[in-house]
Enzyme design. Structure first.
Site, PDB file in Angstrom:
ATOM      1  N   LYS A 282      68.359  46.399 -89.274  1.00 22.12           N
ATOM      2  CA  LYS A 282      68.620  47.707 -88.678  1.00 22.12           C
ATOM      3  C   LYS A 282      68.110  47.722 -87.235  1.00 22.12           C
ATOM      4  O   LYS A 282      66.925  47.928 -86.979  1.00 22.12           O
ATOM      5  CB  LYS A 282      67.949  48.841 -89.453  1.00 22.12           C
ATOM      6  CG  LYS A 282      68.438  50.238 -88.989  1.00 22.12           C
ATOM      7  CD  LYS A 282      67.455  51.338 -89.237  1.00 22.12           C
ATOM      8  CE  LYS A 282      66.387  51.455 -88.196  1.00 22.12           C
ATOM      9  NZ  LYS A 282      66.891  51.874 -86.846  1.00 22.12           N
TER      10      LYS A 282
ATOM     11  N   GLY B   3      57.147  48.062 -84.904  1.00 22.93           N
ATOM     12  CA  GLY B   3      57.289  49.349 -84.240  1.00 22.93           C
ATOM     13  C   GLY B   3      55.948  50.042 -84.109  1.00 22.93           C
ATOM     14  O   GLY B   3      54.895  49.401 -84.076  1.00 22.93           O
ATOM     15  N   SER B   4      55.993  51.353 -84.056  1.00 27.79           N
ATOM     16  CA  SER B   4      54.782  52.130 -83.824  1.00 27.79           C
ATOM     17  C   SER B   4      53.881  52.117 -85.057  1.00 27.79           C
ATOM     18  O   SER B   4      54.337  51.956 -86.191  1.00 27.79           O
ATOM     19  CB  SER B   4      55.144  53.575 -83.479  1.00 27.79           C
ATOM     20  OG  SER B   4      55.622  54.267 -84.616  1.00 27.79           O
ATOM     21  N   THR B   5      52.603  52.337 -84.807  1.00 27.78           N
ATOM     22  CA  THR B   5      51.645  52.386 -85.906  1.00 27.78           C
ATOM     23  C   THR B   5      51.925  53.577 -86.815  1.00 27.78           C
ATOM     24  O   THR B   5      51.784  53.481 -88.038  1.00 27.78           O
ATOM     25  CB  THR B   5      50.210  52.448 -85.344  1.00 27.78           C
ATOM     26  OG1 THR B   5      49.974  51.249 -84.588  1.00 27.78           O
ATOM     27  CG2 THR B   5      49.180  52.538 -86.452  1.00 27.78           C
TER      28      THR B   5
ATOM     29  N   ALA C 205      54.866  54.954 -87.518  1.00 29.32           N
ATOM     30  CA  ALA C 205      55.985  54.598 -88.396  1.00 29.32           C
ATOM     31  C   ALA C 205      55.559  53.541 -89.409  1.00 29.32           C
ATOM     32  O   ALA C 205      55.994  53.558 -90.559  1.00 29.32           O
ATOM     33  CB  ALA C 205      57.160  54.100 -87.567  1.00 29.32           C
ATOM     34  N   GLY C 206      54.693  52.614 -88.980  1.00 26.41           N
ATOM     35  CA  GLY C 206      54.205  51.585 -89.889  1.00 26.41           C
ATOM     36  C   GLY C 206      53.442  52.176 -91.058  1.00 26.41           C
ATOM     37  O   GLY C 206      53.561  51.705 -92.198  1.00 26.41           O
TER      38      GLY C 206
ATOM     39  N   GLU D 257      54.236  44.667 -87.992  1.00 24.80           N
ATOM     40  CA  GLU D 257      53.731  44.287 -86.674  1.00 24.80           C
ATOM     41  C   GLU D 257      53.787  45.547 -85.829  1.00 24.80           C
ATOM     42  O   GLU D 257      54.864  46.046 -85.505  1.00 24.80           O
ATOM     43  CB  GLU D 257      54.580  43.152 -86.084  1.00 24.80           C
ATOM     44  CG  GLU D 257      53.911  42.484 -84.894  1.00 24.80           C
ATOM     45  CD  GLU D 257      54.239  43.170 -83.579  1.00 24.80           C
ATOM     46  OE1 GLU D 257      53.317  43.841 -83.043  1.00 24.80           O
ATOM     47  OE2 GLU D 257      55.370  43.051 -83.105  1.00 24.80           O
TER      48      GLU D 257
ATOM     49  N   CYS E 140      54.026  45.385 -76.896  1.00 25.96           N
ATOM     50  CA  CYS E 140      52.872  45.688 -77.738  1.00 25.96           C
ATOM     51  C   CYS E 140      51.677  44.815 -77.400  1.00 25.96           C
ATOM     52  O   CYS E 140      50.532  45.177 -77.681  1.00 25.96           O
ATOM     53  CB  CYS E 140      53.242  45.544 -79.210  1.00 25.96           C
ATOM     54  SG  CYS E 140      53.936  43.938 -79.640  1.00 25.96           S
TER      55      CYS E 140
ATOM     56  N   GLU F 159      48.155  53.717 -77.172  1.00 22.54           N
ATOM     57  CA  GLU F 159      49.187  52.847 -76.600  1.00 22.54           C
ATOM     58  C   GLU F 159      50.167  53.689 -75.786  1.00 22.54           C
ATOM     59  O   GLU F 159      50.831  54.574 -76.323  1.00 22.54           O
ATOM     60  CB  GLU F 159      49.924  52.103 -77.712  1.00 22.54           C
ATOM     61  CG  GLU F 159      50.905  51.071 -77.196  1.00 22.54           C
ATOM     62  CD  GLU F 159      51.536  50.246 -78.302  1.00 22.54           C
ATOM     63  OE1 GLU F 159      51.671  49.028 -78.134  1.00 22.54           O
ATOM     64  OE2 GLU F 159      51.888  50.830 -79.343  1.00 22.54           O
TER      65      GLU F 159
END
Length: 478
Positions: free
Chosen positions: A176, A228-230, A232-233, A250, A284, A382
């Site tokens: 995706k 992606g972002s933390t 979303a993780g 990651e 990142c 970030e």
């Protein structure tokens, strides 16, 4: 305009379930430069079904790893021939300077394909170990259907950190791409089809958050690989935890570059400019906290300011450009919001600030802050843009303490004339990757990932391949 009206599912170009389209907008001109279907949950269902069929009944998982490696090698050959085209597309869709696209955005994914195609020829699928009652065979088998959810900043690089090892392992994949950068994935799909990878082994559906969460939650998916972002993780980890589904994450970073007192600043700045400002600061691993000793603080600050000021800001398609635009207007506003916040927190912008370089395009002024303390939000969160904070330390122990005083642990560097001493510092900083007098460029042969909120698991190297394998122990008598 690069326009596509189909999705790559089951080895073919198929009509999407919905009618909505994604407009791909140039960050430089703010004009539409491409259009692709906006994938729906129904499209994700079709892609997972194709991947499930290819894994459960198709030839790919049943081939030897060496046979799969040969096919991945063919894909690498096709990729090599179209590197320049890939670099140009990525620069067009997300604003990466063309020199960076030519040096990293396209060549590094190729390097991963080449590395894994070679590793797959020799990697041991089975080994035998002595057991208490007889020999034990340890077997490695593919984990199954993989959902690869990737961001917009280095789209091909991140796709390949997942796709290359997953293919070698024998998995099937649903990719995706981010809605900001779907165009490069269509070029990849063409090469996958030409390489002879069986139908359904790789499926590509660009989509937004709703369809992405549907994919991650899909019961037909065995593993989620996300970059992606933390924030979303954390959401993805929660979904995978509820379903006891494998996942690798990651995530973000807020990496520190430690400038030791014996550093040759003139020699270091050329490398540090790449380490801190690569890809317009949208990386990142970017070294955005610059740690300087109290005895050399002013000197280091001036060197950093001069380095950033020397970066030409402008059209990313021009070879002379050092820093291009942010990927989207919301990213421009986000970065400017942090610059405003830094000023409010008491930090002083010695370069850049809130004046935009251009009226058109999603540009921000590359900014260097002085007087930053590590408790400020600009030093802890970030930003994902060309904003650097120069932080003072008392001694080396204090520098290591500040470097480790972060929610993140993805990358870092140390700059010194004594490489052995630099290695001593590197061993003390809790990050997944590190560089001594250089940026760790994420070698295909070495594991990449982070400590703490920077993620779970590792990509690249044999470790990255292992994350797409299940380990089975078979004991026997006699």
């Amino acid at each position: 305009m690069l326009q596509h009206d189909r999705l790559f599912i089951g080895g073919d170009w198929v009509a999407p379930a919905g009618t909505a389209m994604i407009d791909v907008v140039s960050p430089h001109t703010e004009e539409i430069i491409g259009r692709v279907p906006d994938g729906t949950p129904a499209d994700m269902d079709a892609a997972v079904a194709a991947a499930r069929q290819a894994f459960d009944n198709g030839p790919w998982p049943r081939m030897s790893m060496a046979e799969r490696a040969e096919t991945v090698g063919k894909l690498a050959g096709l990729y090599a021939a179209r590197q320049a085209e890939m670099a140009e597309i990525i620069t067009l869709e997300m604003g990466s300077p063309i020199t960076f696209s030519q040096l990293a955005q396209a060549p590094q994914p190729l390097g991963m394909l080449q590395y894994y195609s070679e590793l797959g020829k020799t990697f041991a699928v089975e080994d035998e170990r002595p057991g208490m009652f007889g020999p034990v065979t340890v077997r490695r088998e593919p984990v199954g259907v993989v959902a690869a959810v990737v961001p917009w900043n280095v789209p091909q690089f991140v796709i390949m950190t997942k796709l290359a090892p997953a293919l070698i392992a024998g998995c099937t994949v649903v990719v995706k791409p981010a809605p900001e950068t779907p165009l490069d994935s269509y070029l990849l799909a063409e090469m996958i089809k030409e390489a002879g990878i069986p139908d359904g082994v790789v499926n590509i559906v660009a989509a937004g958050r709703e369809a992405g969460e549907h994919l991650v939650s899909h019961p037909g998916v065995d593993k989620v690989a996300f970059t992606g972002s933390t924030a979303a993780g954390r959401r993805i980890a929660g979904i995978c935890g509820e379903q006891l589904k494998r996942c690798s994450l990651e995530l973000g970073g807020k990496s520190a570059a430690i400038i030791l007192d014996d550093c040759d600043l003139g020699a270091a700045m050329g490398f540090l400019s790449i380490a801190s400002l690569m890809n317009n600061g949208q990386a990142c691993v970017a070294q955005t906290r610059i740690l300087a000793s109290s005895s050399r603080y002013d000197e280091v600050l001036q060197a950093i300011a001069d380095m950033v000021s020397a970066q030409p800001v402008g059209d990313p398609s021009e070879p002379t450009t050092g820093i291009g635009p942010m990927v989207a207007k919301r990213q421009q506003e986000r970065v400017e919001g942090y610059i405003k916040l830094g000023i409010e927190e008491g930090a002083k912008p010695v370069v850049g600030g809130l004046d935009r370089p251009y009226d058109r395009g999603w540009y921000v002024a590359p900014t260097v802050f002085a007087g930053v303390t590590n408790d400020m939000r600009i030093a802890r969160e970030e930003i994902f843009g060309p904003v650097l904070s120069v932080i003072e330390y008392d001694d080396e122990a204090d520098a290591v303490r500040i470097a480790n005083d972060s929610d993140y642990g993805l990358s870092g560097t140390v700059w010194t004339s004594d490489t052995d001493h630099g290695m001593d510092i590197a061993r003390q900083v809790r990050t997944g990757t590190y560089g001594v007098n250089m940026m760790n460029t994420m070698e295909p042969s070495s594991p990449f990932g982070g400590y703490k909120a920077s993620g779970i698991g590792r990509e690249l190297g044999p470790e990255g391949l292992s994350s797409y394998l299940e380990y089975k122990s078979i004991a026997r008598l006699g």
